[in-house]
Design an enzyme around this catalytic site. Sequence first.
Site, PDB file in Angstrom:
ATOM      1  N   MET A 346       8.104  -3.456   0.100  1.00  0.00           N
ATOM      2  CA  MET A 346       6.917  -3.434   0.946  1.00  0.00           C
ATOM      3  C   MET A 346       6.741  -2.019   1.469  1.00  0.00           C
ATOM      4  SD  MET A 346       5.909  -5.851   4.103  1.00  0.00           S
ATOM      5  CE  MET A 346       4.201  -6.269   4.389  1.00  0.00           C
ATOM      6  N   CYS A 352       0.931   3.652  -2.180  1.00  0.00           N
ATOM      7  CA  CYS A 352       0.892   2.681  -1.092  1.00  0.00           C
ATOM      8  C   CYS A 352       0.854   3.340   0.286  1.00  0.00           C
ATOM      9  CB  CYS A 352       2.163   1.849  -1.231  1.00  0.00           C
ATOM     10  SG  CYS A 352       2.439   0.744   0.107  1.00  0.00           S
ATOM     11  N   ARG A 463      -4.261  -9.881  -2.490  1.00  0.00           N
ATOM     12  CA  ARG A 463      -3.025  -9.727  -1.737  1.00  0.00           C
ATOM     13  C   ARG A 463      -3.214  -8.798  -0.548  1.00  0.00           C
ATOM     14  NH1 ARG A 463       1.978  -7.491  -4.491  1.00  0.00           N
ATOM     15  NH2 ARG A 463       2.103  -5.426  -3.654  1.00  0.00           N
TER      16      ARG A 463
END
Length: 549
Positions: A346, A352, A463
């Site tokens: 994560m 990201c 998501r």
Amino acid sequence: MPITNGDVASNGVPLNRDLEKLDWRNALEVLKEYKSRDGLDVHDLLDSKKNGALTYNDFLIQPGYIGFAASEVALDSPITKRISLKTPLLSSPMDTVTEENMAIHMALLGGLGVIHHNCSAEDQADMVRKVKRYENGFISEPLVLSQKTTVAEAKELKDKWGFGGFPVTETGQLKSKLIGIVTTRDIQFHPQPEDLVTEVMSKDLITAPAGTTLLEANEVLRKSRKGKLPIVDKDGNLVSLLSRSDLLKNLNYPLASKLPHSKQLIAAAAIGTRPDDKNRLQKLVEAGLDIVILDSSQGNSLYQIEMVKYIKQTYPDLDVIAGNVVTREQAANLIAAGADGLRIGMGSGSACITQEVMAVGRPQAAAVFSVSSFAARFGVPCIADGGIQNVGHIVKGLAMGASTVMMGGLLAGTTESPGTSFVNREGKLVKAYRGMGSIDAMEDKKAGGGGKDSKASNAGTARYFSEGDRLLVAQGVSGSVLDRGSVTKFVPYLIAGLQHSLQDIGSKSLVELREDVGRGKVRFELRSVSAQAEGNVHGLDSFDKKLYS
Ligand code: IMP
């Protein structure tokens, strides 16, 4: 006489200066006198109270003893409770990384490509079907010409695709009667471009029946001295094509990912956890899906737990990988729901910005160790997903307990990823790469009808937002990565690098590596900022970092 600890100072310097009395033959005996081994075991390394939460660059693995050749290192590893791969390498379900071409090649090379879901269910099922229908060396969807195609059109197709040798069928489609084949030689110097291909094609055909093996086909091609071998059913309908140039390279995929007793490649695809995803899944299963990945940035949710249970009940033969998770507590819920595998990560992905925007996540080495050591107690294999920039990171992810690693950015620049390379402003050859939580990906029309307003049907990026969201909040960026050539060269480099690394560590297989880490035989070292600088190229005026040849 063995030397005792009393004969040396605490830094090991002999207090007895009479070197004659120091017996080198006793080195191994003296080693045993040390209470602990050199370096840290994995628990001390990852003790977050002492060391903080670590990621791959924060530590190194100490070398062990080399007693075998690198080529002997076995890289077999499970991806789910039931399915194992020969290579622990996966490509991410992202629309700039994995469509059928990547999925086919990753599977041929012993890994797996997970097909993204930022497209309609039909398109995704079609990709799954292509992976399942792919036969090593056989072109299952060749370009087929109709009787009305002109020589000029055939020439155009040759220029566009870069190859010649087109079969001609009655309807111009596959599964229709084969009537001829047009080779480059037939059209190259033909003076009347408006003539139909039926006037120049060879009708004297050598074909092979459906069911012919690659080896048999190879033999036919060798004897016929032709470039292409059409495969036909008993009624003479074209079912596939074999190309001489493809043949040799395709004979050589001994690691290909297949289920036992199956000739087909393993197919994996991602879905979300919305009610609509059940319909999508049904289509994927009908297309032959073997493994489904529930694609969520925070997998510990009511929706995902219910989806895992639903899938296990509805499709007992389908393996389901849940995630993403980064803590034991998240993992426990998904394991108890019946997940056959977990995906860990994560905020570690190269495109990201989750950690920056949401303030949640976990450094990847800490996450992989924590989750996979817990999941191992239930026989649930884990994927270390994201943050892999080099072979060293792959090894570290696996040493932390992951069974496989998943890569996005590292594979996005290869020939097999979707899209074409382009030259950027600095004159470098690059390919597009974007996070599935980037505004670009979330707004993409491919996803189901266009722009912001259609986000509810924007499957692959679900998501990163919830049904009622009025505003898209990005968790990823959109950019480009350097062109890397074909995965058929790059993945073998990763495999060879991995084998050499395990050889240095002294573990002969990934199973052994995980055991050796668990019992403290494999040792680690924390890496200070200056140690990291030392471990990278430094002090050179310029250099060329070519990684393999
Ligand atoms: P990479 O190999 O470091 O590029 O990371 C790939 C992984 O990043 C994927 O497998 C996903 O888990 C994750 N990912 C993909 N898109 C996004 C995003 O937009 N935000 C956060 N993570 C993402």
